[in-house]
Design a protein around this motif. Structure first.
Motif, PDB file in Angstrom:
ATOM      1  N   GLU A  71       0.836  -1.193   0.000  1.00  6.95           N
ATOM      2  CA  GLU A  71       0.000   0.000   0.000  1.00  6.95           C
ATOM      3  C   GLU A  71       0.876   1.250   0.000  1.00  6.95           C
ATOM      4  N   MET A  72       0.431   2.254  -0.760  1.00  2.00           N
ATOM      5  CA  MET A  72       1.131   3.534  -0.803  1.00  2.00           C
ATOM      6  C   MET A  72       0.085   4.647  -0.727  1.00  2.00           C
ATOM      7  N   SER A  73       0.502   5.780  -0.196  1.00  2.00           N
ATOM      8  CA  SER A  73      -0.377   6.958  -0.154  1.00  2.00           C
ATOM      9  C   SER A  73       0.351   8.146  -0.761  1.00  2.00           C
ATOM     10  N   VAL A  74      -0.424   9.020  -1.382  1.00  2.00           N
ATOM     11  CA  VAL A  74       0.153  10.226  -1.978  1.00  2.00           C
ATOM     12  C   VAL A  74      -0.845  11.358  -1.848  1.00  2.00           C
ATOM     13  N   GLN A  75      -0.343  12.551  -1.648  1.00  2.00           N
ATOM     14  CA  GLN A  75      -1.208  13.717  -1.621  1.00  2.00           C
ATOM     15  C   GLN A  75      -1.579  14.087  -3.051  1.00  2.00           C
ATOM     16  N   GLU A  76      -2.779  14.556  -3.196  1.00  2.00           N
ATOM     17  CA  GLU A  76      -3.225  15.033  -4.510  1.00  2.00           C
ATOM     18  C   GLU A  76      -2.222  16.056  -5.037  1.00  2.00           C
ATOM     19  N   ALA A  77      -1.905  15.931  -6.340  1.00  2.00           N
ATOM     20  CA  ALA A  77      -0.982  16.820  -7.060  1.00  2.00           C
ATOM     21  C   ALA A  77       0.492  16.479  -6.821  1.00  2.00           C
TER      22      ALA A  77
ATOM     23  N   LYS B 228      -3.813  -0.974 -14.036  1.00  2.00           N
ATOM     24  CA  LYS B 228      -4.530  -0.297 -12.958  1.00  2.00           C
ATOM     25  C   LYS B 228      -5.879  -0.987 -12.770  1.00  2.00           C
ATOM     26  N   GLN B 229      -6.241  -1.225 -11.518  1.00  2.00           N
ATOM     27  CA  GLN B 229      -7.556  -1.795 -11.243  1.00  2.00           C
ATOM     28  C   GLN B 229      -8.278  -0.893 -10.243  1.00  2.00           C
ATOM     29  N   PRO B 230      -9.141  -0.005 -10.737  1.00  2.00           N
ATOM     30  CA  PRO B 230      -9.908   0.870  -9.844  1.00  2.00           C
ATOM     31  C   PRO B 230     -10.973   0.085  -9.101  1.00  2.00           C
ATOM     32  N   PRO B 231     -11.725   0.734  -8.229  1.00  2.00           N
ATOM     33  CA  PRO B 231     -12.779   0.028  -7.476  1.00  2.00           C
ATOM     34  C   PRO B 231     -13.783  -0.707  -8.359  1.00  2.00           C
TER      35      PRO B 231
ATOM     36  N   ALA C 156      -6.497   6.634  -7.640  1.00  2.00           N
ATOM     37  CA  ALA C 156      -6.626   5.673  -6.549  1.00  2.00           C
ATOM     38  C   ALA C 156      -7.079   4.331  -7.109  1.00  2.00           C
ATOM     39  N   ALA C 157      -6.290   3.296  -6.861  1.00  2.00           N
ATOM     40  CA  ALA C 157      -6.568   1.986  -7.451  1.00  2.00           C
ATOM     41  C   ALA C 157      -5.518   1.001  -6.967  1.00  2.00           C
ATOM     42  N   MET C 158      -5.712  -0.259  -7.353  1.00  2.00           N
ATOM     43  CA  MET C 158      -4.645  -1.258  -7.238  1.00  2.00           C
ATOM     44  C   MET C 158      -3.840  -1.196  -8.520  1.00  2.00           C
ATOM     45  N   TYR C 159      -2.535  -1.267  -8.373  1.00  2.00           N
ATOM     46  CA  TYR C 159      -1.658  -1.259  -9.535  1.00  2.00           C
ATOM     47  C   TYR C 159      -0.882  -2.570  -9.571  1.00  2.00           C
ATOM     48  N   PHE C 160      -0.957  -3.229 -10.714  1.00  2.00           N
ATOM     49  CA  PHE C 160      -0.277  -4.503 -10.893  1.00  2.00           C
ATOM     50  C   PHE C 160       0.829  -4.357 -11.939  1.00  2.00           C
ATOM     51  N   CYS C 161       1.983  -4.881 -11.590  1.00  2.00           N
ATOM     52  CA  CYS C 161       3.093  -4.978 -12.528  1.00  2.00           C
ATOM     53  C   CYS C 161       3.012  -6.361 -13.178  1.00  2.00           C
ATOM     54  N   ALA C 162       3.311  -6.452 -14.461  1.00  2.00           N
ATOM     55  CA  ALA C 162       3.224  -7.733 -15.160  1.00  2.00           C
ATOM     56  C   ALA C 162       4.401  -7.919 -16.108  1.00  2.00           C
TER      57      ALA C 162
ATOM     58  N   THR D 187      -0.084  -3.223  -5.686  1.00  2.00           N
ATOM     59  CA  THR D 187       0.111  -2.141  -4.722  1.00  2.00           C
ATOM     60  C   THR D 187      -1.151  -1.304  -4.705  1.00  2.00           C
ATOM     61  N   ARG D 188      -1.719  -1.134  -3.520  1.00  2.00           N
ATOM     62  CA  ARG D 188      -2.925  -0.299  -3.414  1.00  2.00           C
ATOM     63  C   ARG D 188      -2.495   1.145  -3.224  1.00  2.00           C
ATOM     64  N   LEU D 189      -2.901   2.012  -4.139  1.00  2.00           N
ATOM     65  CA  LEU D 189      -2.550   3.431  -4.062  1.00  2.00           C
ATOM     66  C   LEU D 189      -3.734   4.236  -3.547  1.00  2.00           C
ATOM     67  N   LYS D 190      -3.492   4.976  -2.481  1.00  2.00           N
ATOM     68  CA  LYS D 190      -4.504   5.889  -1.957  1.00  2.00           C
ATOM     69  C   LYS D 190      -4.068   7.313  -2.272  1.00  2.00           C
ATOM     70  N   VAL D 191      -5.002   8.112  -2.741  1.00  2.00           N
ATOM     71  CA  VAL D 191      -4.716   9.505  -3.046  1.00  2.00           C
ATOM     72  C   VAL D 191      -5.484  10.364  -2.049  1.00  2.00           C
ATOM     73  N   LEU D 192      -4.753  11.173  -1.323  1.00  2.00           N
ATOM     74  CA  LEU D 192      -5.329  11.981  -0.245  1.00  2.00           C
ATOM     75  C   LEU D 192      -5.623  13.394  -0.725  1.00  2.00           C
TER      76      LEU D 192
END
Lengths: 116, 113
Positions: free
Chosen positions: B10-16, B38-41, B87-93, B107-112
Motif C-alpha cells: 500500500e502507498m499513499s500520496v497527496q493530490e498533485a 490499474k484496477q480501480p474500485p 486511486a486503485a490497485m496497480y499490478f506490474c506484469a 500495490t494499493r494506491l490511496k490519493v489523499l
C-alpha cells in the motif's frame, strides 16, 4: 471499453453446480487468457488459448476446463462448485504470437461468480 | 522461473504530488515486455503503460512514466500530479515468449485530498 466482452456479468449459483463463463476477444486477437481474482487478491492465471489451441496452463483445478472455438470466443467451465470458487473471473485477449504484436493484454469487465 | 515482486502492499500520496510504485522481476531471458495495469474500485483491469525490454528509453504516457533498469531488473511506475482518480490497485506484469503473463501481487494506491 477494451473490446473484450464477457457474459454473464454476475452469476450466483449453489455448491455442486456447474457454470459456463463466456468470453469474446477483441477483433483480430487470437489469444485468450483466463484469470481468477478472489477478494482483495492478485490475479491467478488459469489458462491460455491461441487460435483454438491450449498454449499455457496455470493453477487451474481439474474441476475447471476451457476451450476456444473456431470463431475465437472462449468458454470457461467450472464444475462441482465450492464456496472457495467465488471470485471475479477475467478474460483477456492479445494479438498473440511472438513477433505478431506487443503482447499487451486487454481485459474484459469480468464475471463475478458467487457460490452459495 | 520468472517472478514479479511488488514489495509495497500500500502507498499513499497527496493530490498533485508524485508517487513511485516499485516492481522487480527475475528472468533469464533477454527479450520480454513489462506492463503496469490499474484496477480501480470498478475492478476493471486497465493497461497503463508498457515497456519493451530491448528499448532503452523509458516509456511515458501523459502523467505516467516508468524507470526501467534492465540490469537491476527493476520497473517502477511514477505517477506525477496525482489525481483522486488514480486511486486503485496497480499490478506490474511480465511477459516473454513463453505465452504466460506473470503478475505481481499489487500495490494499493490511496490519493489523499
Amino acid at each position: 471499453d477494451s473490446g473484450v466482452t464477457q457474459t454473464p456479468k454476475h452469476l450466483i449459483t449453489a455448491t455442486g453446480q456447474r457454470v459456463t463463463l463466456r468470453c469474446s476477444p477483441r477483433s483480430g486477437d487470437l489469444s485468450v487468457y483466463w484469470y481468477q481474482q478472489s477478494l482483495d487478491q492478485g490475479l491467478q492465471f488459469l489458462i491460455q488459448y491461441y487460435n483454438g489451441e491450449e498454449r499455457a496452463k496455470g493453477n487451474i483445478l481439474e474441476r475447471f476446463s476451457a476451450q476456444q472455438f473456431p470463431d475465437l470466443h472462449s468458454e470457461l467451465n467450472l464444475s462441482s462448485l465450492e464456496l472457495g470458487d467465488s471470485a471475479l473471473y477475467f478474460c483477456a485477449s492479445s494479438v498473440g504470437e511472438v513477433r505478431q504484436g506487443s503482447y499487451e493484454q486487454y481485459f474484459g469487465p469480468g464475471t463475478r461468480l458467487t457460490v452459495t | 522461473a520468472q517472478t514479479v515482486t511488488q514489495s509495497q502492499p500500500e502507498m499513499s500520496v497527496q493530490e498533485a504530488e508524485t508517487v513511485t510504485l516499485s516492481c522487480t522481476y527475475d528472468t533469464s531471458e533477454s527479450d520480454y515486455y513489462l506492463f503496469w495495469y490499474k484496477q480501480p474500485p470498478s475492478r476493471q483491469m486497465i493497461l497503463v503503460i508498457r515497456q519493451e525490454a530491448y528499448k532503452q528509453q523509458n516509456a511515458t504516457e501523459n502523467r505516467f512514466s516508468v524507470n526501467f533498469q534492465k540490469a537491476a531488473k527493476s520497473f517502477s511506475l511514477k505517477i506525477s500530479d496525482s489525481q483522486l482518480g488514480d486511486a486503485a490497485m496497480y499490478f506490474c506484469a511480465y511477459k516473454s515468449g513463453t505465452y504466460k503473463y506473470i503478475f505481481g501481487t499489487g500495490t494499493r494506491l490511496k490519493v489523499l485530498a
